[in-house]
Design an enzyme around this catalytic site. Sequence first.
Site, PDB file in Angstrom:
ATOM      1  N   TYR A 190       0.639  -0.864   0.071  1.00 59.20           N
ATOM      2  CA  TYR A 190      -0.254   0.478   0.202  1.00 59.20           C
ATOM      3  C   TYR A 190       1.202   0.873   0.107  1.00 59.20           C
ATOM      4  CZ  TYR A 190      -4.205  -2.559   0.923  1.00 59.20           C
ATOM      5  OH  TYR A 190      -5.255  -3.660   0.849  1.00 59.20           O
ATOM      6  N   HIS A 376     -16.358  -3.767  -2.296  1.00 56.00           N
ATOM      7  CA  HIS A 376     -15.861  -4.112  -2.268  1.00 56.00           C
ATOM      8  C   HIS A 376     -15.501  -5.586  -1.305  1.00 56.00           C
ATOM      9  CE1 HIS A 376     -11.409  -3.521  -2.280  1.00 56.00           C
ATOM     10  NE2 HIS A 376     -10.731  -3.922  -1.618  1.00 56.00           N
TER      11      HIS A 376
END
Length: 600
Positions: A190, A376
């Site tokens: 990330y 999601h």
Amino acid sequence: MRRLRPWALVLGGLLAVLDGAGAYRLRWGRRGSALALRLEVRTRGYVGFGLSAGGGMASADIVVGGVERGQPYLQDYFTDENRILKKDPQQDYHLEYAMENSTHTILAFSRELHTCDTNDKSITESTVRVIWAYHHKDMGEAGQNYHGLNRGTKSLRLLNPEREDVSSASLPYFDLTNKDVPVPDKDTTYWCQMFKIPVQHEKHHVTKVEPLIQKGHENLVHHILLYQCSSNLNDSVLDYGHECYHPNMPDSFLTCETVIFAWAIGGEGFTYPPHVGLSIGTAADPLFVLMEVHYDNPSYTEGLIDNSGLRLIYTPVLRKYDAGVIEAGLWVSLFHNIPPGMPEFVSEGHCTLECLEEALGAERPTGIQVFAVLLHAHLAGRAIRMRHFHNGQEQKLLAYDDEFDFNFQEFQYLKEERTILPGDNLITECHYSTVDRIRMTWGGLSTRNEMCLSYLLYYPRINLTRCASIPDIMEQLQFIGVKEIYRPVRTWPFIIKSPKQYKNLSFMDAMNKFKWSRSEGLSYNQLVLKLPVNVRCSKTDNAEWSIQGMTALPPEIERPYKTEPVICSSSSCLRCSLFLTFLFVVHITASTIGNIWPFV
């Protein structure tokens, strides 16, 4: 060249290019209870189109057509589990237009959404894997010829509501893109980069957001989140990016909690409705934003450099409402877990009555209007539903995807805006399959971990950014026989004290040590869905509503969710429907073709 009536041609509607070379173009649109489709393919041979559950040829619903010696043909087929193509006794695809020129074949046809034919695939609001193929010869000539590399698959939502495509070519825009980010040779990264919104001192509305994915990195960039950060920062935070959620991450990143936009793999640009926009340029709007990019590198490829990001198109012509985003579902944590070997396991994340009562009661007693939802999950995800309850009564699903595709996640426009009122509650219901896993699956950031989230786009914007829940962990551990943990908790994951078989193990190791069977997993699932939850109810700038951290009981709801009954239509009803929508259908007798032949 041979044509049927030209007004049967599917004009307008949604468009997708199914192959990388632009040789196969699909345009489609809903017409009452039917779906109208138009194929434009760079070939003078046959064209194949189909709907598949898994993206392959097995058990698929297929139509094949073309123009041979000036005569158009179209046949409804299906494949069995061995990928053998068979002519469907019930012909449900109806040819409306056909044309062949020196380079292309164009076919327009239609089919009822629900045909009552077991060989057909019902067309719903869920993701569908479209499969396509073509050959340089027609069916009668091609015989058993294989289409070779002229084939593929693409995930689409065929019933996603059509949106007016307002030209944004003349509007100003700014890009938020990473600059030569070295993607590590590890499974999951990330990467966070701070940006300053260039539009200041005067209110504008962002009308469209487009992904800018570096060519060749379409599978590397899994999702992008854009967060609003504290307005008290200064330009020194713009100097460099850093791995998110890292011990050495800059403190300024911790001020970025409010999601203002979300994009996920497979999605395209998002256009706001004409009466709504993302506000920028005022003191209440984002000045500093954090872009979080999730890189998925399961092959541990070395030397990757990425420059992906987002383009924000804006206008000084203000819309009526400011858009907001609420993140709902399960707070991402190890307290969310799924046993191995389960063909189906259901998790629920609660946007509780208590949170919505407090936040909406204070900010917007008349409610907010939701106009789009992004569902999601990660690799184990199979289906997601957003359930909505008002005064304890279940409403129509807010959004759903019963054929969730990890590689295709985008905002779903709602056919009708939905009002969310104080005292309502929302449940994000996620279905997983872990039949191919031998260890627990944990809530977490990696794509091999899991999430269960919904991002709600709504208006008018209020001070509520997250409405989620965390299940109680101690009752989960009691299921496997844990009696006591070491207190005070000084390590994470915390350590178990008793019984003996788990002594000095982390709770993660203990859950993995437990001998899970499908029956144990089912019993565990039934327990987890009834456990008290910890409420997450957040404002901007890391502030919280007073309900944050409190414990609430999940509502008593009907499980499993009862889907609405499907109303099938016969071929005769189809023709009536098309007549009423002024679509002139001409019955074409197809060329005589063998009923069974391989199509792999």
